[in-house]
Design an enzyme around this catalytic site. Structure first.
Site, PDB file in Angstrom:
ATOM      1  N   TYR A  75      -3.687  11.517   5.645  1.00 44.29           N
ATOM      2  CA  TYR A  75      -3.847  10.177   6.196  1.00 44.29           C
ATOM      3  C   TYR A  75      -2.703   9.270   5.739  1.00 44.29           C
ATOM      4  O   TYR A  75      -2.254   9.341   4.588  1.00 44.29           O
ATOM      5  CB  TYR A  75      -5.173   9.550   5.749  1.00 44.29           C
ATOM      6  CG  TYR A  75      -5.140   8.066   5.976  1.00 44.29           C
ATOM      7  CD1 TYR A  75      -4.901   7.173   4.939  1.00 44.29           C
ATOM      8  CD2 TYR A  75      -5.220   7.562   7.283  1.00 44.29           C
ATOM      9  CE1 TYR A  75      -4.788   5.814   5.170  1.00 44.29           C
ATOM     10  CE2 TYR A  75      -5.108   6.202   7.515  1.00 44.29           C
ATOM     11  CZ  TYR A  75      -4.889   5.337   6.470  1.00 44.29           C
ATOM     12  OH  TYR A  75      -4.761   4.006   6.708  1.00 44.29           O
ATOM     13  N   GLU A  89      -4.155  -7.524   5.223  1.00 43.49           N
ATOM     14  CA  GLU A  89      -3.331  -6.362   5.588  1.00 43.49           C
ATOM     15  C   GLU A  89      -2.373  -6.764   6.690  1.00 43.49           C
ATOM     16  O   GLU A  89      -2.732  -7.496   7.616  1.00 43.49           O
ATOM     17  CB  GLU A  89      -4.220  -5.214   6.065  1.00 43.49           C
ATOM     18  CG  GLU A  89      -3.446  -3.991   6.506  1.00 43.49           C
ATOM     19  CD  GLU A  89      -4.345  -2.850   6.929  1.00 43.49           C
ATOM     20  OE1 GLU A  89      -5.563  -3.053   7.023  1.00 43.49           O
ATOM     21  OE2 GLU A  89      -3.826  -1.746   7.162  1.00 43.49           O
ATOM     22  N   GLU A 135      -9.137   1.759  -1.648  1.00 44.71           N
ATOM     23  CA  GLU A 135      -9.859   1.451  -0.404  1.00 44.71           C
ATOM     24  C   GLU A 135     -10.622   2.655   0.130  1.00 44.71           C
ATOM     25  O   GLU A 135     -10.145   3.785   0.069  1.00 44.71           O
ATOM     26  CB  GLU A 135      -8.856   0.984   0.644  1.00 44.71           C
ATOM     27  CG  GLU A 135      -9.443   0.708   1.998  1.00 44.71           C
ATOM     28  CD  GLU A 135      -8.402   0.322   3.021  1.00 44.71           C
ATOM     29  OE1 GLU A 135      -7.241   0.049   2.632  1.00 44.71           O
ATOM     30  OE2 GLU A 135      -8.723   0.313   4.213  1.00 44.71           O
ATOM     31  N   ARG A 147     -13.331  -5.601   3.598  1.00 40.82           N
ATOM     32  CA  ARG A 147     -12.279  -5.380   4.587  1.00 40.82           C
ATOM     33  C   ARG A 147     -12.663  -5.794   6.010  1.00 40.82           C
ATOM     34  O   ARG A 147     -11.835  -5.742   6.911  1.00 40.82           O
ATOM     35  CB  ARG A 147     -11.899  -3.899   4.594  1.00 40.82           C
ATOM     36  CG  ARG A 147     -11.350  -3.393   3.296  1.00 40.82           C
ATOM     37  CD  ARG A 147      -9.840  -3.533   3.224  1.00 40.82           C
ATOM     38  NE  ARG A 147      -9.153  -2.607   4.100  1.00 40.82           N
ATOM     39  CZ  ARG A 147      -8.161  -2.970   4.914  1.00 40.82           C
ATOM     40  NH1 ARG A 147      -7.787  -4.245   4.953  1.00 40.82           N
ATOM     41  NH2 ARG A 147      -7.555  -2.087   5.674  1.00 40.82           N
ATOM     42  N   GLU A 184     -13.520  -1.893   6.698  1.00 39.27           N
ATOM     43  CA  GLU A 184     -12.812  -2.050   7.985  1.00 39.27           C
ATOM     44  C   GLU A 184     -13.654  -1.507   9.132  1.00 39.27           C
ATOM     45  O   GLU A 184     -13.506  -1.943  10.262  1.00 39.27           O
ATOM     46  CB  GLU A 184     -11.457  -1.355   7.943  1.00 39.27           C
ATOM     47  CG  GLU A 184     -11.533   0.139   7.876  1.00 39.27           C
ATOM     48  CD  GLU A 184     -10.175   0.784   7.738  1.00 39.27           C
ATOM     49  OE1 GLU A 184      -9.347   0.303   6.940  1.00 39.27           O
ATOM     50  OE2 GLU A 184      -9.924   1.767   8.453  1.00 39.27           O
ATOM     51  N   ARG A 213       0.864  -1.174   0.000  1.00 37.34           N
ATOM     52  CA  ARG A 213       0.000   0.000   0.000  1.00 37.34           C
ATOM     53  C   ARG A 213       0.898   1.220   0.000  1.00 37.34           C
ATOM     54  O   ARG A 213       1.882   1.276   0.750  1.00 37.34           O
ATOM     55  CB  ARG A 213      -0.883   0.009   1.250  1.00 37.34           C
ATOM     56  CG  ARG A 213      -1.908   1.121   1.259  1.00 37.34           C
ATOM     57  CD  ARG A 213      -2.686   1.214   2.547  1.00 37.34           C
ATOM     58  NE  ARG A 213      -2.029   2.100   3.507  1.00 37.34           N
ATOM     59  CZ  ARG A 213      -2.646   2.572   4.598  1.00 37.34           C
ATOM     60  NH1 ARG A 213      -3.899   2.196   4.866  1.00 37.34           N
ATOM     61  NH2 ARG A 213      -2.021   3.377   5.436  1.00 37.34           N
ATOM     62  N   HIS A 269      -9.439   6.534   2.517  1.00 40.21           N
ATOM     63  CA  HIS A 269      -9.848   6.743   3.913  1.00 40.21           C
ATOM     64  C   HIS A 269     -11.064   7.648   4.035  1.00 40.21           C
ATOM     65  O   HIS A 269     -11.091   8.603   4.816  1.00 40.21           O
ATOM     66  CB  HIS A 269      -8.674   7.307   4.727  1.00 40.21           C
ATOM     67  CG  HIS A 269      -8.608   6.730   6.109  1.00 40.21           C
ATOM     68  ND1 HIS A 269      -9.092   7.391   7.202  1.00 40.21           N
ATOM     69  CD2 HIS A 269      -8.142   5.564   6.568  1.00 40.21           C
ATOM     70  CE1 HIS A 269      -8.912   6.661   8.288  1.00 40.21           C
ATOM     71  NE2 HIS A 269      -8.335   5.538   7.933  1.00 40.21           N
ATOM     72  N   ASP A 317      -5.299   3.741   0.031  1.00 36.06           N
ATOM     73  CA  ASP A 317      -6.423   3.946   0.945  1.00 36.06           C
ATOM     74  C   ASP A 317      -6.849   5.420   0.904  1.00 36.06           C
ATOM     75  O   ASP A 317      -6.070   6.299   1.261  1.00 36.06           O
ATOM     76  CB  ASP A 317      -5.984   3.581   2.379  1.00 36.06           C
ATOM     77  CG  ASP A 317      -7.166   3.490   3.339  1.00 36.06           C
ATOM     78  OD1 ASP A 317      -6.978   2.919   4.428  1.00 36.06           O
ATOM     79  OD2 ASP A 317      -8.270   3.952   2.985  1.00 36.06           O
ATOM     80  N   TRP A 364     -12.209  11.787   8.808  1.00 36.14           N
ATOM     81  CA  TRP A 364     -10.771  11.507   8.957  1.00 36.14           C
ATOM     82  C   TRP A 364     -10.455  10.169   8.329  1.00 36.14           C
ATOM     83  O   TRP A 364     -11.219   9.210   8.390  1.00 36.14           O
ATOM     84  CB  TRP A 364     -10.356  11.467  10.427  1.00 36.14           C
ATOM     85  CG  TRP A 364      -8.902  11.101  10.522  1.00 36.14           C
ATOM     86  CD1 TRP A 364      -7.814  11.891  10.227  1.00 36.14           C
ATOM     87  CD2 TRP A 364      -8.375   9.809  10.829  1.00 36.14           C
ATOM     88  NE1 TRP A 364      -6.669  11.187  10.350  1.00 36.14           N
ATOM     89  CE2 TRP A 364      -6.968   9.897  10.723  1.00 36.14           C
ATOM     90  CE3 TRP A 364      -8.934   8.583  11.176  1.00 36.14           C
ATOM     91  CZ2 TRP A 364      -6.112   8.830  10.968  1.00 36.14           C
ATOM     92  CZ3 TRP A 364      -8.091   7.508  11.421  1.00 36.14           C
ATOM     93  CH2 TRP A 364      -6.698   7.655  11.325  1.00 36.14           C
TER      94      TRP A 364
HETATM   95  C1  GCO Z   1      -6.109   0.685   7.368  1.00 36.06           C
HETATM   96  C2  GCO Z   1      -6.906   1.595   8.231  1.00 36.06           C
HETATM   97  C3  GCO Z   1      -6.165   2.175   9.385  1.00 36.06           C
HETATM   98  C4  GCO Z   1      -7.136   2.918  10.276  1.00 36.06           C
HETATM   99  C5  GCO Z   1      -6.915   2.515  11.703  1.00 36.06           C
HETATM  100  C6  GCO Z   1      -7.871   3.242  12.621  1.00 36.06           C
HETATM  101  O1  GCO Z   1      -6.394   0.617   6.163  1.00 36.06           O
HETATM  102  O2  GCO Z   1      -5.261  -0.021   7.963  1.00 36.06           O
HETATM  103  O3  GCO Z   1      -7.507   2.593   7.433  1.00 36.06           O
HETATM  104  O4  GCO Z   1      -5.095   2.945   8.981  1.00 36.06           O
HETATM  105  O5  GCO Z   1      -7.008   4.290  10.093  1.00 36.06           O
HETATM  106  O6  GCO Z   1      -7.084   1.118  11.799  1.00 36.06           O
HETATM  107  O7  GCO Z   1      -7.634   2.866  13.954  1.00 36.06           O
HETATM  108 MG    MG Z   2      -8.151   1.650   5.671  1.00 37.16          MG
END
Ligand code: GCO
Ligand code: MG
Length: 418
Positions: free
Chosen positions: A175, A355, A252, A299, A278, A163, A228, A226, A418
């Site tokens: 991020y 991951e 992602e 995820r 996630e 990544r 995010h 990602d 965020w």
């Molecule tokens: C990822 C996630 C993390 C999250 C984190 C939050 O793809 O691994 O986006 O970076 O930001 O798990 O606690």
């Molecule tokens: Mg993520």
């Protein structure tokens, strides 16, 4: 007369494993982890992860006040029945706190059953479907040059999938860019750090990152990214389209996924593979995305989505529409989750990728585990159970330290994702 070989309908080959005690262990070897330890009257115990980054104490209270009291005396062999009891019996179903508390119990019970039978959890699920679990690492840099060098470092370390996240000109704390290149931990402060986000700057810069990476490293390395949750659906469609020439393994969290229908707009404009989930905590969060084939990878993982018992159902449902797993594996999921996820990954037929954000040495010491990394893959090992434990004496040396995740605002101060 052949001996009567009817099997007592209630026998499972194991003697009853009565839960006689359970307790929550909170430890902070650099970041907070919530561990549930369940002990049985046969001396077999299991451990489960209940960590929820920035909200750990909520899960601790849920486990201590509402789960442990109803576990005592139950038969630990009855994994499914206990899962159903905790899910249906909660009345207020689902949500990240409830489902991570259930996950902690579920992981511990699968661990107990494997230990009691002397087999690794993947054998309880149906045996291995693959030799080793493909993982992706996290390369990140403040600018394109540093990010390219970090990708090179992960390639040298044997990763086949990486990544890539990079600084965005004009954006102070984007991020995924960390000071410590090996360990990315976003929950840095007791109160949320405020970050500023610029979508226009990001949309202009992201294609430059992947153009630079393909020019330097060619087509063989699998590249992931990602977003995010930062874009609107149409902005995500623009980004997906602009990244098509670079053939990402996945893009992602392109947009917040409460509105699963929003992904239809992205899908109409780009073939860049999409990964989401996630933050999902049950199949219901992903059902429309899956059955409308709006995503390629899911995820959700054994921690966020209620343990192995639920994740098996999620994966089987996803397989009907050829959606593959892509389990979350950031540092805020403990090595217990990584170990358990690797048993799930080793079995699950529609596996995609896992991951793998490495934990610090201090964390690995608190959570001794059987899994190991080799040639771009993680191997769960064949220890009975899930193969991870907690060193309670060492854990006690790292007291809880309140931390929260950052928040994001747009340049005009508007609260953002965020
Ligand atoms: C990822 C996630 C993390 C999250 C984190 C939050 O793809 O691994 O986006 O970076 O930001 O798990 O606690
Ligand atoms: Mg993520």
């Amino acid at each position: 007369m052949a001996e009567d070989v009817r099997i007592n309908a209630r026998s499972t080959g194991l003697p009853p494993l009565r839960i006689r005690a359970a307790r929550v262990i909170v430890t902070c070897p650099g970041r907070n982890f919530v561990t549930l330890k369940i002990e049985t009257d046969q001396g077999v115990y299991g451990v489960g992860d209940g960590t929820l980054n920035g909200r750990e104490k909520a899960v601790v209270a849920y486990l201590e006040d509402h789960v442990i009291p109803v576990l005592i005396g139950r038969d630990a062999r009855r994994i499914e029945d206990i899962w159903q009891y905790l899910y249906r019996g909660a009345y207020w179903r689902r949500g990240p706190v409830t489902m991570r508390a259930i996950a902690a119990v579920d992981m511990a019970l699968w661990d107990i059953k494997g230990k009691a039978l002397g087999v690794p959890v993947y054998d309880l699920l149906g045996g291995p479907s693959r030799d080793g679990v493909l993982v992706y690492g996290h390369a990140n840099g403040a600018d394109l040059e540093e990010t390219k060098d970090e990708v090179a470092r992960y390639l040298d370390a044997g990763y086949k999938a990486i990544r890539a996240q990079t600084g965005v000109p004009g954006v102070a704390k984007p991020y995924g860019v960390s000071r410590d290149k090996d360990f990315y931990e976003p929950a840095e402060d007791e109160l949320p750090v405020e970050t500023i986000w610029s979508t226009p700057q990001y949309l202009r810069h992201a294609p430059k990152l992947f153009d630079a990476l393909r020019v330097r490293f060619g087509d063989d390395v699998e590249l992931l990214h990602d977003v995010h949750h930062r874009l609107t659906p149409n902005e995500a469609a623009q980004l997906g389209k602009s990244l098509e020439p670079y053939r990402l393994f996945w893009l992602e969290d392109p947009t917040p996924a409460e509105n699963q229908e929003a992904f239809r707009l992205i899908r109409q404009h780009t073939t860049t593979p999409l990964a989401v989930g996630e933050v999902f905590n049950s199949l219901w969060d992903a059902k429309d995305l899956i059955q409308n084939q709006l995503i390629d990878y899911l995820r959700a993982t054994v921690l966020g989505a209620g343990g192995i018992t639920h994740m098996r159902r999620v994966a089987d449902f996803a397989s009907l529409w050829q959606v593959r797993t892509g389990c979350h594996g950031a540092t805020d999921l403990s090595p217990i989750t990584m170990a358990t996820a690797l048993h799930f990954d080793t079995w699950v037929p529609n596996f995609g990728i896992q991951e793998y954000m490495r934990h610090t040495e201090a964390t690995d010491a608190v959570f001794p585990h059987a899994y190991w990394f080799e040639a771009g893959r993680l191997h769960p090992g064949d220890a009975p159970g899930h193969g991870c434990d907690i060193d309670e004496a060492l854990a006690a040396k790292y007291p809880y330290a309140p931390k929260q995740l950052p928040v994001a605002r747009l340049e005009d101060g508007t609260m953002w994702n965020w």
